[in-house]
Design a protein around this motif. Structure first.
Motif, PDB file in Angstrom:
ATOM      1  N   GLN A   1       0.820  -1.208   0.000  1.00  0.00           N
ATOM      2  CA  GLN A   1       0.000   0.000   0.000  1.00  0.00           C
ATOM      3  C   GLN A   1       0.862   1.271   0.000  1.00  0.00           C
ATOM      4  OE1 GLN A   1      -0.860  -2.406   2.640  1.00  0.00           O
ATOM      5  NE2 GLN A   1      -2.110  -3.400   1.086  1.00  0.00           N
ATOM      6  N   LYS A   2       1.876   1.291  -0.854  1.00  0.00           N
ATOM      7  CA  LYS A   2       2.780   2.424  -1.070  1.00  0.00           C
ATOM      8  C   LYS A   2       3.689   2.721   0.122  1.00  0.00           C
ATOM      9  CE  LYS A   2      -0.064   4.517  -4.581  1.00  0.00           C
ATOM     10  NZ  LYS A   2      -0.595   5.742  -5.138  1.00  0.00           N
ATOM     11  N   ARG A   3       3.837   1.739   1.006  1.00  0.00           N
ATOM     12  CA  ARG A   3       4.784   1.924   2.121  1.00  0.00           C
ATOM     13  C   ARG A   3       6.218   1.745   1.636  1.00  0.00           C
ATOM     14  NH1 ARG A   3       2.539  -1.800   6.855  1.00  0.00           N
ATOM     15  NH2 ARG A   3       4.245  -0.836   8.002  1.00  0.00           N
ATOM     16  N   VAL A   4       6.394   1.015   0.514  1.00  0.00           N
ATOM     17  CA  VAL A   4       7.709   0.816  -0.085  1.00  0.00           C
ATOM     18  C   VAL A   4       7.642   1.316  -1.531  1.00  0.00           C
ATOM     19  CG1 VAL A   4       9.425  -0.898  -0.792  1.00  0.00           C
ATOM     20  CG2 VAL A   4       8.204  -1.172   1.382  1.00  0.00           C
ATOM     21  N   THR A   5       8.585   2.182  -1.887  1.00  0.00           N
ATOM     22  CA  THR A   5       8.640   2.745  -3.233  1.00  0.00           C
ATOM     23  C   THR A   5      10.050   2.605  -3.783  1.00  0.00           C
ATOM     24  OG1 THR A   5       6.956   4.371  -2.633  1.00  0.00           O
ATOM     25  CG2 THR A   5       8.250   4.844  -4.598  1.00  0.00           C
ATOM     26  N   VAL A   6      10.153   2.117  -5.019  1.00  0.00           N
ATOM     27  CA  VAL A   6      11.444   1.976  -5.695  1.00  0.00           C
ATOM     28  C   VAL A   6      11.358   2.724  -7.025  1.00  0.00           C
ATOM     29  CG1 VAL A   6      13.074   0.363  -6.760  1.00  0.00           C
ATOM     30  CG2 VAL A   6      11.934  -0.252  -4.614  1.00  0.00           C
TER      31      VAL A   6
ATOM     32  N   GLU B   1       9.842  -9.143   5.154  1.00  0.00           N
ATOM     33  CA  GLU B   1       8.734  -8.405   4.546  1.00  0.00           C
ATOM     34  C   GLU B   1       9.252  -7.226   3.714  1.00  0.00           C
ATOM     35  OE1 GLU B   1       5.075  -9.045   7.719  1.00  0.00           O
ATOM     36  OE2 GLU B   1       6.648  -7.587   8.206  1.00  0.00           O
ATOM     37  N   LEU B   2      10.230  -6.523   4.266  1.00  0.00           N
ATOM     38  CA  LEU B   2      10.827  -5.395   3.534  1.00  0.00           C
ATOM     39  C   LEU B   2      11.520  -5.880   2.255  1.00  0.00           C
ATOM     40  CD1 LEU B   2      12.409  -2.984   6.166  1.00  0.00           C
ATOM     41  CD2 LEU B   2      10.668  -2.453   4.464  1.00  0.00           C
ATOM     42  N   ALA B   3      12.282  -6.946   2.373  1.00  0.00           N
ATOM     43  CA  ALA B   3      12.998  -7.477   1.214  1.00  0.00           C
ATOM     44  C   ALA B   3      12.015  -7.873   0.115  1.00  0.00           C
ATOM     45  CB  ALA B   3      13.864  -8.666   1.622  1.00  0.00           C
ATOM     46  N   LYS B   4      10.948  -8.582   0.502  1.00  0.00           N
ATOM     47  CA  LYS B   4       9.940  -9.005  -0.467  1.00  0.00           C
ATOM     48  C   LYS B   4       9.256  -7.793  -1.101  1.00  0.00           C
ATOM     49  CE  LYS B   4       5.873 -11.921  -0.987  1.00  0.00           C
ATOM     50  NZ  LYS B   4       4.868 -12.731  -0.322  1.00  0.00           N
ATOM     51  N   ALA B   5       8.960  -6.778  -0.306  1.00  0.00           N
ATOM     52  CA  ALA B   5       8.291  -5.578  -0.813  1.00  0.00           C
ATOM     53  C   ALA B   5       9.200  -4.790  -1.761  1.00  0.00           C
ATOM     54  CB  ALA B   5       7.845  -4.697   0.352  1.00  0.00           C
TER      55      ALA B   5
ATOM     56  N   SER C   1      13.634 -15.189 -15.962  1.00  0.00           N
ATOM     57  CA  SER C   1      12.835 -15.617 -14.817  1.00  0.00           C
ATOM     58  C   SER C   1      12.836 -14.534 -13.740  1.00  0.00           C
ATOM     59  CB  SER C   1      13.427 -16.906 -14.235  1.00  0.00           C
ATOM     60  OG  SER C   1      12.796 -17.215 -13.019  1.00  0.00           O
ATOM     61  N   LEU C   2      11.720 -14.411 -13.056  1.00  0.00           N
ATOM     62  CA  LEU C   2      11.616 -13.499 -11.912  1.00  0.00           C
ATOM     63  C   LEU C   2      11.774 -14.258 -10.593  1.00  0.00           C
ATOM     64  CD1 LEU C   2       8.657 -11.188 -13.015  1.00  0.00           C
ATOM     65  CD2 LEU C   2      11.102 -10.730 -13.127  1.00  0.00           C
ATOM     66  N   ALA C   3      12.062 -15.541 -10.678  1.00  0.00           N
ATOM     67  CA  ALA C   3      12.195 -16.360  -9.481  1.00  0.00           C
ATOM     68  C   ALA C   3      13.488 -16.014  -8.733  1.00  0.00           C
ATOM     69  CB  ALA C   3      12.202 -17.838  -9.855  1.00  0.00           C
ATOM     70  N   PRO C   4      13.460 -16.107  -7.408  1.00  0.00           N
ATOM     71  CA  PRO C   4      14.678 -15.850  -6.621  1.00  0.00           C
ATOM     72  C   PRO C   4      15.784 -16.839  -6.970  1.00  0.00           C
ATOM     73  CG  PRO C   4      12.735 -15.926  -5.214  1.00  0.00           C
ATOM     74  CD  PRO C   4      12.307 -16.379  -6.578  1.00  0.00           C
ATOM     75  N   PRO C   5      17.025 -16.502  -6.651  1.00  0.00           N
ATOM     76  CA  PRO C   5      18.170 -17.326  -7.047  1.00  0.00           C
ATOM     77  C   PRO C   5      18.095 -18.806  -6.675  1.00  0.00           C
ATOM     78  CG  PRO C   5      18.924 -15.244  -6.173  1.00  0.00           C
ATOM     79  CD  PRO C   5      17.436 -15.293  -5.963  1.00  0.00           C
ATOM     80  N   ASN C   6      17.640 -19.159  -5.493  1.00  0.00           N
ATOM     81  CA  ASN C   6      17.650 -20.570  -5.066  1.00  0.00           C
ATOM     82  C   ASN C   6      16.287 -21.234  -5.147  1.00  0.00           C
ATOM     83  OD1 ASN C   6      20.422 -20.584  -4.496  1.00  0.00           O
ATOM     84  ND2 ASN C   6      20.041 -19.537  -2.561  1.00  0.00           N
TER      85      ASN C   6
ATOM     86  N   THR D   1      11.605  -6.036  -3.602  1.00  0.00           N
ATOM     87  CA  THR D   1      11.665  -6.835  -4.834  1.00  0.00           C
ATOM     88  C   THR D   1      10.409  -6.625  -5.663  1.00  0.00           C
ATOM     89  OG1 THR D   1      13.070  -8.486  -3.770  1.00  0.00           O
ATOM     90  CG2 THR D   1      11.889  -9.175  -5.763  1.00  0.00           C
ATOM     91  N   GLU D   2       9.256  -6.695  -5.038  1.00  0.00           N
ATOM     92  CA  GLU D   2       7.978  -6.504  -5.730  1.00  0.00           C
ATOM     93  C   GLU D   2       7.893  -5.108  -6.357  1.00  0.00           C
ATOM     94  OE1 GLU D   2       3.409  -5.914  -4.290  1.00  0.00           O
ATOM     95  OE2 GLU D   2       4.487  -7.614  -3.411  1.00  0.00           O
ATOM     96  N   ALA D   3       8.282  -4.095  -5.612  1.00  0.00           N
ATOM     97  CA  ALA D   3       8.230  -2.721  -6.124  1.00  0.00           C
ATOM     98  C   ALA D   3       9.194  -2.533  -7.291  1.00  0.00           C
ATOM     99  CB  ALA D   3       8.534  -1.732  -5.005  1.00  0.00           C
ATOM    100  N   ALA D   4      10.389  -3.103  -7.180  1.00  0.00           N
ATOM    101  CA  ALA D   4      11.371  -2.987  -8.265  1.00  0.00           C
ATOM    102  C   ALA D   4      10.881  -3.701  -9.519  1.00  0.00           C
ATOM    103  CB  ALA D   4      12.722  -3.545  -7.818  1.00  0.00           C
ATOM    104  N   GLN D   5      10.262  -4.866  -9.359  1.00  0.00           N
ATOM    105  CA  GLN D   5       9.737  -5.595 -10.514  1.00  0.00           C
ATOM    106  C   GLN D   5       8.591  -4.827 -11.165  1.00  0.00           C
ATOM    107  OE1 GLN D   5       8.883  -9.518  -8.969  1.00  0.00           O
ATOM    108  NE2 GLN D   5      10.997 -10.183  -9.209  1.00  0.00           N
ATOM    109  N   GLU D   6       7.760  -4.207 -10.367  1.00  0.00           N
ATOM    110  CA  GLU D   6       6.661  -3.389 -10.900  1.00  0.00           C
ATOM    111  C   GLU D   6       7.236  -2.212 -11.693  1.00  0.00           C
ATOM    112  OE1 GLU D   6       3.740  -0.169  -8.964  1.00  0.00           O
ATOM    113  OE2 GLU D   6       3.355  -2.202  -8.223  1.00  0.00           O
ATOM    114  N   ALA D   7       8.244  -1.552 -11.129  1.00  0.00           N
ATOM    115  CA  ALA D   7       8.868  -0.422 -11.817  1.00  0.00           C
ATOM    116  C   ALA D   7       9.530  -0.868 -13.112  1.00  0.00           C
ATOM    117  CB  ALA D   7       9.888   0.255 -10.897  1.00  0.00           C
ATOM    118  N   ALA D   8      10.168  -2.028 -13.103  1.00  0.00           N
ATOM    119  CA  ALA D   8      10.832  -2.545 -14.306  1.00  0.00           C
ATOM    120  C   ALA D   8       9.811  -2.852 -15.407  1.00  0.00           C
ATOM    121  CB  ALA D   8      11.651  -3.791 -13.963  1.00  0.00           C
ATOM    122  N   ALA D   9       8.682  -3.430 -15.040  1.00  0.00           N
ATOM    123  CA  ALA D   9       7.636  -3.729 -16.032  1.00  0.00           C
ATOM    124  C   ALA D   9       7.112  -2.443 -16.654  1.00  0.00           C
ATOM    125  CB  ALA D   9       6.504  -4.529 -15.384  1.00  0.00           C
TER     126      ALA D   9
END
Length: 165
Positions: free
Chosen positions: A42-47, A70-74, A128-133, A76-84
């Motif tokens: 909900q816009k608490r994390v912005t990249v 939670e921060l790491a996941k957020a 792939s957007l999957a994490p490394p491992n 990553t999600e924000a960066a992927q959204e920005a990249a798209a």
């Protein structure tokens, strides 16, 4: 007569090429100015990314109660959204050039029996957007597999010497 036609077409292609290079320089300048913003939680994390998909700003609002995971996941999600979004903006910027290029005759149109090299370009495989491992990354494509091979018997006892040859 046919020679004059080809000369005219080539001259036209050179003129169009020069016009496209000018338009391309303009697109490159405008692309360099692009940025894109992605948000999560909900816009608490912005990249924010620049045109080269490099993170240029990361912001957290009221994120004190979030765990590191939670921060790491957020992020990553924000960066992927920005990249798209940045990919969409870049493609939109390039569309007029692609349309213009599509109207130009191809060399294969001018020279008989010359193959259209664009038809031979390999298809781009999305990353792939999957994490490394992750499991998705553990199942990899073996690439080329050779089936028409001849197995050779290894006659060497363990070391290669001049006598073996």
């Amino acid at each position: 007569m046919a020679n004059e036609f080809i000369k005219g077409e080539l001259a036209s292609m050179i003129d169009e090429f020069q016009a496209q290079m000018s338009a391309l320089a303009d697109v490159h300048h405008r692309r360099a100015q692009l940025t894109s913003v992605g948000t999560a939680l909900q816009k608490r994390v912005t990249v924010t990314l620049n045109a080269d998909f490099v993170v240029i700003e990361t912001r957290f609002v009221d994120a004190e109660d979030l765990t590191h995971d939670e921060l790491a996941k957020a992020v990553t999600e924000a960066a992927q959204e920005a990249a798209a979004e940045l990919s969409r903006k870049s493609a939109e910027l390039m569309n007029p050039l692609r349309e213009r290029r599509g109207r130009m005759p191809k060399m294969s149109d001018l020279i008989e029996d010359l193959p259209n090299l664009e038809d031979r370009l390999p298809e781009l495989i999305p990353a792939s957007l999957a994490p490394p491992n992750s499991i998705e990354r553990q199942h990899h494509d073996p690439g080329m597999v050779f089936t028409d091979v001849e197995e050779l018997e290894d006659l060497r006892p363990g070391r290669i010497s001049a006598d073996d040859w």
